[in-house]
Design a protein around this motif. Structure first.
Motif, PDB file in Angstrom:
ATOM      1  N   ARG A 131      26.910 -14.304 -29.940  1.00  0.00           N
ATOM      2  CA  ARG A 131      24.692 -13.129 -30.862  1.00  0.00           C
ATOM      3  C   ARG A 131      23.947 -13.591 -30.729  1.00  0.00           C
ATOM      4  O   ARG A 131      22.874 -12.286 -30.171  1.00  0.00           O
ATOM      5  CB  ARG A 131      25.443 -13.629 -32.207  1.00  0.00           C
ATOM      6  N   LEU A 132      23.470 -14.550 -30.198  1.00  0.00           N
ATOM      7  CA  LEU A 132      22.524 -15.630 -29.589  1.00  0.00           C
ATOM      8  C   LEU A 132      22.123 -14.805 -27.497  1.00  0.00           C
ATOM      9  O   LEU A 132      21.298 -14.396 -27.399  1.00  0.00           O
ATOM     10  CB  LEU A 132      22.237 -16.930 -29.251  1.00  0.00           C
ATOM     11  N   GLU A 133      23.437 -14.934 -27.142  1.00  0.00           N
ATOM     12  CA  GLU A 133      23.015 -14.464 -26.177  1.00  0.00           C
ATOM     13  C   GLU A 133      22.849 -12.949 -25.759  1.00  0.00           C
ATOM     14  O   GLU A 133      22.214 -12.164 -24.953  1.00  0.00           O
ATOM     15  CB  GLU A 133      24.376 -15.183 -25.293  1.00  0.00           C
ATOM     16  N   ALA A 134      23.686 -11.580 -27.092  1.00  0.00           N
ATOM     17  CA  ALA A 134      23.584 -10.934 -26.663  1.00  0.00           C
ATOM     18  C   ALA A 134      21.941 -10.639 -27.270  1.00  0.00           C
ATOM     19  O   ALA A 134      21.339  -9.921 -26.785  1.00  0.00           O
ATOM     20  CB  ALA A 134      24.192 -10.277 -27.619  1.00  0.00           C
ATOM     21  N   ALA A 135      21.191 -11.106 -28.244  1.00  0.00           N
ATOM     22  CA  ALA A 135      20.522 -10.656 -28.209  1.00  0.00           C
ATOM     23  C   ALA A 135      18.946 -11.082 -27.321  1.00  0.00           C
ATOM     24  O   ALA A 135      17.729 -10.680 -27.109  1.00  0.00           O
ATOM     25  CB  ALA A 135      19.942 -11.870 -29.906  1.00  0.00           C
ATOM     26  N   ALA A 136      19.309 -12.045 -26.730  1.00  0.00           N
ATOM     27  CA  ALA A 136      18.247 -12.981 -25.573  1.00  0.00           C
ATOM     28  C   ALA A 136      18.729 -11.434 -24.382  1.00  0.00           C
ATOM     29  O   ALA A 136      17.554 -11.089 -24.008  1.00  0.00           O
ATOM     30  CB  ALA A 136      18.498 -14.540 -25.050  1.00  0.00           C
ATOM     31  N   SER A 137      19.494 -10.985 -24.074  1.00  0.00           N
ATOM     32  CA  SER A 137      19.829 -10.027 -23.395  1.00  0.00           C
ATOM     33  C   SER A 137      18.835  -8.873 -23.758  1.00  0.00           C
ATOM     34  O   SER A 137      18.528  -8.007 -23.534  1.00  0.00           O
ATOM     35  CB  SER A 137      21.065  -9.480 -23.150  1.00  0.00           C
TER      36      SER A 137
END
Length: 912
Positions: free
Chosen positions: A544-550
């Motif tokens: 979730r954090l990686e997707a949000a950061a992307s």
């Protein structure tokens, strides 16, 4: 058959249908009854039986309708049967014999009686609610539910509705709130309806064999579309394709995005086969399909159609019919002077009428509509061009209904009409007792799909959706009569809440299914090394954090790219990822909110591109500039070479580095992701040999849990939604001093008498003396701003208030509206619509005594619309006089009523 029903049925010159007799039996046995049947099927017979029972039992019967024209029509019908002494009429404008045993009234009048606990309600036994499907109307629909919920349990309700697809739900709700209630449904049209398409001047049947609407019950298999129509459609499509090819051949290439079926000459030749309105009239006359209602979804279009047919010299009447229509018209306008008749262009209206042609729409003068309705009922008036409002109004059946288009403007866009609208419109075709069959005719238009028309004609129902929502006036009236707790309980019994609750039940059922699925999945993730769901949630959080950061990086990069493009100038040298060094030729800034910037560039290989932010990997940074000549043309090879040579020289001179496209990042997010990854590797389940198998089930569990949470949030939000709205309304009223706990203050009692969309703003204006010191014309002008809603207009001259006093009062009214809106926003209520000054000058002029022609010259309103808005000002002035109590405001409000009830308005009130 019960004796009472048999005696009643004998009053009619024809045998009653089974559904009519069934509904009468239910009513005779003491039940309320909901009758749903097609337009023209004779539902009102059941309402008339309720009147019959009331007379027999020496009880009162109220016959309610949604519009005044229907009330007037029903009043005259009942007077003819029971005599003027037994029948009364209450429409707001008219009050005739109001304490009679049988009273015809608009639904709003009955709602107001219930809230006022009027003694007129004493000994009331029956209430007939004609056209009850009006409760779906956004503006007037809530009144129906207020009446159904507010009537005493001892009153039997007869609800008459067009055929709706969710009639069982509606009937279930009526049983819930009214007790013993029967539902009687008929799908059968008493006069079968045949469907046609007018192709050129030929009437072609829409279906092969019998149309579904000509059968007693829907066909077991779908009726087939006429093969001749399908052939016409195929031929037209082929012709359009051929024309398109020829057009490309002539020009060398086709023009992108152009539809030749509308723009090219050959397609226009095919479209020219569509007959004019006068020709349609002749085709219908020769086919013996008159009288007809010809639906055009435009008031202007209806009036223009009458002029076209009249100017073509078409006459559809004989001498006797023409003389009859002339006499009817003269009788209805006998109270108008010559000046008013000239302003209304009466002679032109009368000439067209005597030729058998007229228009009928909401913008017409009520007296003219009454002429048309009476003339059509005699059979002398042959062709009426009408808007769709006629389909929802008075009883005006025809042998044939014509639909010019199957598209209408809904106020925002042109949209296809729905099957329900098609059913409602064509339901006028076929006069019971006169015609053995009715006919619906759709005019062929270029691009029409016969199968789509058949789909409209085969489906006969539409869903009934409640539009009920608590208003400020409703809240204070419910508080006064029931108290807060009982009022909340009553709102939760509304059809709106009933429909919401059914969706809540469906959502709850979905939630239960999700929980069952979850139970099975939990068993599949049991791990002997530890809590695998804990491990899975760590993985999910990292994803979730990686997707949000992307997503954040993409958004930030897009903003940087967009900003860089808006700062470019023609001549800037930039580096593109694929094309290399390029020169900016043109820059398009954001022309409107939400639009993206763009740049046009030319690169060293002469490629010209138009680029938008999504075409670029990173911001464009100029490294130098060259001059772009004012007369530069990308088509001129010499100009391109010269410009690109200048670019090369500048690059060699500066030797710039290719810009590095760096992606923005959030260091804090990166640290959190790294921390979670370390924690993930330390977790005991990380070493499980079945880790990835467990992970598949765990991911499904997480998805199901989120879906279950979403369903629960929606269910909680929907449950008691109307009570929540009511609480917010009460919070606004509490803050502004209309409520003191559960009691009404003096201001609250004053608000009870104001029935207006901006009811709270009007009441606040009374409290703040906004209307103080105004004379009658000025008050009329200011009150109009609380009522009027302008239509979209291209006029460049903005409306204005008529003088300084009215302008100051309107400014104070507007300030009040803003302050009320601020309170509403604090309590999460939608602000009421903005006051509109578009009718103010006309209202002031009319209340000042100016002639009709002079007043109409200052507005683009039709005479009918003008009269309608004047009536609403008169009505609001009466409410204000009642609410304000003794004093100057009451006297001025009464003066407004007296000043505006004159001339054409007074005649129209008498017509009612």
């Amino acid at each position: 058959m019960p004796e009472g029903v048999r005696e009643f049925a004998a009053l009619y010159p024809y045998h009653l249908d089974d559904y009519q007799l069934a509904a009468c039996r239910e009513l005779d046995e003491g039940r309320g009854v909901l009758v749903a049947a097609p337009t023209g099927a004779g539902k009102t017979v059941v309402g008339e039986f309720a009147v019959h029972l009331a007379v027999q039992d020496s009880r009162k019967c109220f016959y309610t309708t949604p519009i005044k024209a229907l009330s007037n029509q029903k009043y005259h019908d009942l007077v003819e049967r029971y005599g003027p002494d037994r029948v009364g009429l209450l429409t707001g404008d008219s009050s005739v014999n109001s304490e009679a045993q049988i009273v015809v009234m608009t639904t709003e009048v009955l709602r107001n009686m219930i809230y006022a606990q009027s003694p007129t309600l004493n000994n009331l036994g029956f209430v007939v609610m004609d056209e009850v499907h009006y409760l779906a109307d956004r503006f007037r629909g809530p009144v129906w539910e207020e009446v159904i919920l507010g009537l005493a349990e001892s009153v039997a309700i007869v609800a008459l509705s067009a055929t709706v697809s969710n009639v069982e739900d509606f009937g279930e709700w009526l049983r819930t709130v009214r007790g013993d209630f029967a539902v009687v449904v008929s799908e059968r049209r008493p006069v079968p309806l045949f469907q046609h398409v007018l192709v050129g001047r030929r009437l072609v049947d829409l279906f092969d064999g019998v149309a579904p609407t000509a059968s007693e019950l829907p066909a077991e298999r779908a009726a087939r579309v006429n093969r001749e129509l399908l052939k016409v459609s195929r031929e037209e499509s082929g012709r359009v394709r051929d024309d398109s090819r020829r057009a490309r051949g002539r020009s060398g290439r086709g023009r992108p995005g152009q539809r030749s079926s509308y723009g090219d000459q050959p397609a226009q030749r095919f479209a020219a086969r569509q007959p004019g309105r006068g020709e349609v009239a002749i085709v219908l006359e020769r086919a013996r399909l008159l009288p007809a209602i010809y639906f055009i979804f435009s008031r202007v279009g209806c009036d223009a159609a009458v002029r076209q047919v009249a100017d073509s010299g078409t006459v559809l009447t004989n001498r006797a019919e023409a003389a009859l229509l002339g006499d009817i018209a003269d009788r209805h306008v006998a109270g108008l002077g010559e000046a008013d008749l000239r302003a209304l262009d009466y002679e032109r209206f009368r000439d067209a009428l005597m030729a058998g042609v007229a228009a009928h729409h909401a913008g017409q003068l009520p007296a003219f509509k009454a002429i048309i309705e009476e003339g059509f009922a005699t059979g002398a008036l042959k062709l009426v061009f009408a808007t769709e409002t006629l389909a929802l109004g008075i009883n005006m059946p025809a042998r044939t209904v014509v639909l010019e288009k199957l598209v209408k403007f809904n106020g925002e866009a042109h949209v296809d009409i729905t099957p329900g609208e098609y059913t409602q419109l064509t339901g006028r075709a076929g006069r019971r007792g006169i015609d053995v069959e009715g006919h619906a005719v759709v005019l062929w238009r270029s691009g029409m799909d016969p199968r789509a028309v058949a789909g409209l004609a085969s489906r006969r129902t539409y869903p009934l959706r409640s539009s009920f929502a608590p208003s400020y006036n409703m809240a204070v009236n419910l508080m006064a009569t029931l108290g807060r707790d009982r009022a909340r309980e009553l709102l939760n019994q509304s059809f709106a809440q009933f429909q919401t609750d059914k969706s809540v039940v469906q959502a709850s059922r979905a939630g239960r299914g999700l929980r069952v699925d979850l139970a099975g999945e939990y068993a599949a993730v049991e791990c002997h090394l530890g809590d695998f769901m804990e491990y899975a949630r760590l993985r999910d959080e990292i994803s979730r954090l990686e997707a949000a950061a992307s997503k954040d990086r993409r958004r930030e990069q897009a903003e940087q790219v967009s900003d860089s493009m808006t700062k470019l100038l023609p001549g800037d040298i930039v580096h593109l990822d694929r094309q290399g060094w390029s020169v900016v030729l043109r820059v398009g800034q954001k022309a409107q909110r939400g639009a993206e910037p763009w740049v046009q560039t030319i690169s060293a290989d002469h490629t010209v591109l138009k680029l938008q932010p999504h075409d670029l990997r990173g911001p464009l940074t100029p490294v130098g500039r060259v001059r772009v000549p004012r007369d530069f043309s990308v088509r001129d090879r010499k100009s391109r070479r010269s410009l690109l040579q200048s670019m090369s020289e500048r690059i060699e001179e500066k030797d710039p580095q290719v810009p590095d496209v760096a992606s923005p990042s959030d260091e804090s997010v990166a640290r959190r992701i790294a921390e979670f990854r370390r924690e993930l590797k330390r977790h005991p389940c990380h070493e499980c040999p079945d880790r990835e198998t467990h992970a598949v089930h765990a991911a499904r569990i997480i998805r199901l849990e989120r879906e279950a949470e979403r369903v629960e949030r929606e269910t909680t939000g929907r449950a008691n939604s109307l009570a929540v709205q009511f609480d917010r309304v009460c919070a606004v009223l509490d803050e502004l001093g209309y409520l003191d706990g559960d009691d009404l203050t003096d201001a609250g009692r004053m608000l009870r008498r104001i029935y207006n969309e901006l009811d709270l703003v009007a009441a606040e204006c009374v409290r703040r003396d906004v209307f103080a010191g105004l004379d009658a014309p000025e008050l009329a002008a200011v009150l109009s701003t609380l009522l009027y809603e302008s239509r979209p207009s291209r006029d460049s001259v903005p409306p204005r208030m008529p003088n300084r006093a009215s302008e100051q009062a309107q400014s104070a009214l507007r300030a009040t509206w803003r302050e009320v809106g601020q309170v509403e926003r604090r309590h999460r209520r939608d602000r009421g619509r903005e006051p509109d000054i578009g009718f103010a000058e006309a209202a002031w002029r009319w209340a000042s005594g100016q002639e009709l022609a002079k007043v109409l010259a200052t507005t683009d309103l039709s005479a009918g619309d003008f009269v309608r808005w004047v009536r609403q000002v008169i009505d609001l002035a009466g409410q204000l006089a009642s609410a304000a109590g003794p004093g100057d405001l009451r006297r001025t409000a009464h003066a407004v009523q007296d000043a505006m009830r004159r001339g054409v308005v007074a005649v129209e009130l008498e017509e009612d």
